[in-house]
Design a protein around this motif. Structure first.
Motif, PDB file in Angstrom:
ATOM      1  N   ILE A 224      -0.564   3.473   4.357  1.00  0.00           N
ATOM      2  CA  ILE A 224      -1.597   4.420   3.893  1.00  0.00           C
ATOM      3  C   ILE A 224      -1.632   4.543   2.366  1.00  0.00           C
ATOM      4  O   ILE A 224      -2.698   4.435   1.755  1.00  0.00           O
ATOM      5  N   ILE A 225      -0.476   4.754   1.755  1.00  0.00           N
ATOM      6  CA  ILE A 225      -0.458   5.076   0.328  1.00  0.00           C
ATOM      7  C   ILE A 225      -0.646   3.846  -0.552  1.00  0.00           C
ATOM      8  O   ILE A 225      -1.544   3.798  -1.409  1.00  0.00           O
ATOM      9  N   LEU A 226       0.213   2.828  -0.363  1.00  0.00           N
ATOM     10  CA  LEU A 226       0.180   1.667  -1.270  1.00  0.00           C
ATOM     11  C   LEU A 226      -1.151   0.899  -1.254  1.00  0.00           C
ATOM     12  O   LEU A 226      -1.630   0.473  -2.313  1.00  0.00           O
ATOM     13  N   PRO A 227      -1.775   0.675  -0.085  1.00  0.00           N
ATOM     14  CA  PRO A 227      -3.062  -0.038  -0.126  1.00  0.00           C
ATOM     15  C   PRO A 227      -4.091   0.654  -1.013  1.00  0.00           C
ATOM     16  O   PRO A 227      -4.842  -0.005  -1.746  1.00  0.00           O
ATOM     17  N   GLN A 228      -4.133   1.985  -0.972  1.00  0.00           N
ATOM     18  CA  GLN A 228      -5.073   2.715  -1.829  1.00  0.00           C
ATOM     19  C   GLN A 228      -4.606   2.716  -3.286  1.00  0.00           C
ATOM     20  O   GLN A 228      -5.424   2.619  -4.205  1.00  0.00           O
TER      21      GLN A 228
END
Length: 233
Positions: free
Chosen positions: A150-154
């Motif tokens: 969730i966090i790193l892709p964004q």
């Protein structure tokens, strides 16, 4: 202006810039991997990991890159005996030395550049609304799953432009590899000062143009990619 040195075999301009590209390529990949790990440690719920990453980033990024690269050779290789290439007795000792210097330079660039990559990614992590992580944890996801899914892709989409700046800085920083004998682009200037001092202005212009050819398209391409991949909130 006299550009006759371009036909001089002592100036392997294409070979020197190819070495610069190789240094940049391997260093960029390594720095992205290590920088991502450091960024993850910086936001980790484990205090020891957060502390280690914070100390590493703040210390290494404040050391001059020249010192880092020279330390790779004189401390890791000469004093501590770190071997990064295999030596075959009696077979091309210069090749062994060239390979060793290249790999030591890449390691130095990775260790140094990863600190800037980590800070860029951490700034991207801060752009992700905290509610998303809270919602993910509420459905039972672990920290690594929340970060990786969730966090790193964004975060990566938000920091393409800052990472492009780090990459361009890395391309220019590769000139420091000549301090431990890596024959990259800046060595052409040293060779010119030694053999053709009357053509030094033309040599500077050629080397400068070479770096512009490397950095300008990189900046434009990644800038366009950053606009395309920007996350609208």
């Amino acid at each position: 202006m006299d550009f006759s040195f371009l036909s001089d075999p002592r100036y392997d301009i294409l070979g020197a810039f190819w070495m610069t590209i190789q240094l940049t390529f391997f260093s960029a990949i390594g720095a992205l991997v290590l920088g991502t790990v450091l960024a993850a440690m910086r936001v980790s719920p484990v205090p020891v990991l957060r502390g280690f990453a914070t100390v590493y980033v703040n210390i290494v990024r404040n050391i001059p890159l020249t010192v880092v690269i020279i330390m790779m050779y004189f401390v890791l290789f000469s004093q501590l005996g770190l071997r990064v290439a295999e030596r075959t007795p009696g077979v091309n000792p210069q090749g062994y030395l060239d390979t060793t210097n290249f790999r030591l330079a890449v390691i130095g660039f990775i260790l140094y550049t990863a600190t800037f990559v980590a800070e860029a990614i951490r700034s991207g992590i801060n752009t992700v609304p905290p509610g998303q992580a809270e919602a993910a944890r509420a459905i039972g996801l672990r920290f690594t799953q929340v970060l990786g899914l969730i966090i790193l892709p964004q975060a990566f989409r938000a920091v393409i432009a800052p990472l492009a700046s780090v990459l361009i800085a890395l391309i220019k920083n590769t000139t420091i590899a000549s301090a431990i004998g890596v024959a990259e682009a800046s060595v052409i200037i040293v060779t010119g000062i030694e053999f053709n001092p009357d053509q030094i202005t033309a040599i500077f212009l050629v080397v400068a143009l070479g770096f512009i050819v490397l950095t300008l398209p990189t900046g434009l391409l990644l800038g366009a990619l950053a606009k395309k991949m920007a996350v609208k909130r």
